[in-house]
Scaffold this motif. Structure first.
Motif, short mmCIF file in Angstrom:
data_model
loop_
_atom_site.label_atom_id
_atom_site.label_comp_id
_atom_site.label_asym_id
_atom_site.label_seq_id
_atom_site.Cartn_x
_atom_site.Cartn_y
_atom_site.Cartn_z
N GLU A 66 -6.24 -7.15 5.73
CA GLU A 66 -5.96 -8.19 4.74
C GLU A 66 -4.52 -8.10 4.25
O GLU A 66 -3.82 -9.11 4.14
N LEU A 67 -4.06 -6.88 3.98
CA LEU A 67 -2.69 -6.69 3.50
C LEU A 67 -1.68 -7.07 4.57
O LEU A 67 -0.65 -7.70 4.27
N GLU A 68 -1.95 -6.70 5.80
CA GLU A 68 -1.04 -7.05 6.89
C GLU A 68 -1.01 -8.55 7.13
O GLU A 68 0.03 -9.11 7.48
N SER A 69 -2.15 -9.21 6.93
CA SER A 69 -2.19 -10.67 7.07
C SER A 69 -1.35 -11.34 5.99
O SER A 69 -0.62 -12.31 6.27
N THR A 73 2.01 -13.71 6.72
CA THR A 73 2.03 -15.12 6.32
C THR A 73 2.90 -15.41 5.11
O THR A 73 3.49 -16.49 5.00
N GLU A 74 3.00 -14.45 4.19
CA GLU A 74 3.72 -14.70 2.94
C GLU A 74 4.91 -13.78 2.72
O GLU A 74 5.67 -13.97 1.77
N GLY A 75 5.04 -12.78 3.56
CA GLY A 75 6.16 -11.86 3.40
C GLY A 75 5.81 -10.68 2.50
O GLY A 75 4.67 -10.51 2.05
N LEU A 76 6.81 -9.87 2.20
CA LEU A 76 6.61 -8.64 1.45
C LEU A 76 6.50 -8.86 -0.06
O LEU A 76 5.88 -8.05 -0.77
N LEU A 79 3.10 -8.60 -1.98
CA LEU A 79 2.56 -7.24 -1.90
C LEU A 79 3.32 -6.31 -2.84
O LEU A 79 2.72 -5.48 -3.54
N ALA A 80 4.64 -6.45 -2.85
CA ALA A 80 5.46 -5.63 -3.74
C ALA A 80 5.13 -5.92 -5.19
O ALA A 80 5.07 -5.01 -6.03
N VAL A 102 4.77 -0.01 1.47
CA VAL A 102 4.14 -0.85 0.44
C VAL A 102 2.68 -1.12 0.80
O VAL A 102 1.78 -1.01 -0.05
N ILE A 103 2.43 -1.47 2.05
CA ILE A 103 1.07 -1.76 2.49
C ILE A 103 0.18 -0.52 2.35
O ILE A 103 -0.96 -0.60 1.89
N ARG A 104 0.70 0.64 2.75
CA ARG A 104 -0.09 1.86 2.65
C ARG A 104 -0.40 2.19 1.19
O ARG A 104 -1.54 2.56 0.85
N ALA A 105 0.59 2.06 0.32
CA ALA A 105 0.36 2.36 -1.10
C ALA A 105 -0.69 1.43 -1.69
O ALA A 105 -1.59 1.86 -2.42
#
Length: 250
Positions: A66-69, A73-76, A79-80, A102-105
């Motif tokens: 989900e985070l990678e998707s 699609t929306e960039g970093l 997530l940040a 960022v994704i891992r955290a």
């Protein structure tokens, strides 16, 4: 004998947790043979994973997907922003420009409901008997070596290699896709940037990485630094080897 080289396929994602498990098994096997293991590396997190008391929380395939998707699609930015809201301590300590970090955290925060940072107590030795040596070189020498290495990568087939794996469709979701050099080579192949810009961008990204590594390791008071002036010659390396051998004997 070298260990932990060529152990992953280009399709596989690298993991500090997996590295910790298998590299520590290698160390145990080396010591069981009555040998002294020499650990050589530059990635701060992986060195710390091996030598320090780092604990890695689990992973969740669905959360990671989900985070990678969202990133694709929306960039970093979203997530940040989520990480800064849910885990400001972690957001203040990790590289917020690095999608993998960022994704891992965020994965850990969503999975455990806890901060990503407490599981990373740095400079807490897992092994009782270790000697840490850092090799420091002058900035001009380091940057010249980075420039030469970058040019070498592209002149010796990086574009051809990237084209092959890109055509095969095997980079999606892998660590290799985000690796410095691969990212820039893929951008050239996709017509986004010219070759000269890709080389310059790779060199700049490598310099930033070297700076982060330098900061990471200089924060570790256990490291004794061997600082070389000018180019590193065979004579200087022999002196460093003799110094290392003396420390091991002590």
């Amino acid at each position: 004998v070298h260990h932990q080289l060529d152990v992953l396929e280009v399709t596989e994602a690298a993991s500090a947790a997996a590295y910790q498990k298998y590299a520590r098994a290698d160390l145990a096997a080396i010591e069981a043979r009555g040998k002294i293991p020499l650990i050589v590396g530059g990635s701060g997190l992986y060195v710390a994973a091996l030598l320090d008391e780092l604990r890695f929380p689990g992973t969740d395939v669905e959360i990671r997907a989900e985070l990678e998707s969202i990133y694709e699609t929306e960039g970093l930015a979203p997530l940040a922003q989520e990480l800064a809201q849910k885990d400001p301590v972690s957001a203040a300590t990790i590289d917020m420009q690095n999608p993998r970090r960022v994704i891992r955290a965020l994965e850990v925060v969503r999975l455990t409901g806890e901060s990503y940072t407490p599981v990373f107590p740095r400079h807490t030795s897992h092994y009782a008997d270790i000697s840490l040596l850092g090799i420091g070189v002058e900035k001009a020498v380091l940057e010249a070596r980075i420039a030469a290495r970058t040019a070498d990568m592209f002149s010796k087939g990086l574009l051809v290699e990237a084209a092959q794996v890109l055509e095969a469709g095997i980079l999606r979701g892998s660590t290799a896709q985000k690796a410095t050099g691969y990212m820039q080579a893929i951008a050239v192949l996709q017509g986004k940037i010219p070759l000269a810009e890709a080389v310059a961008n790779t060199e700049q990204a490598t310099r930033r990485l070297a700076k982060k590594q330098n900061t990471w390791f200089h924060a570790d008071q256990r490291i004794e630094w061997l600082n070389f002036s000018g180019e590193i010659t065979d004579e200087k390396l022999r002196e460093a080897a003799a110094h290392t051998a003396q420390k091991l004997q002590n």
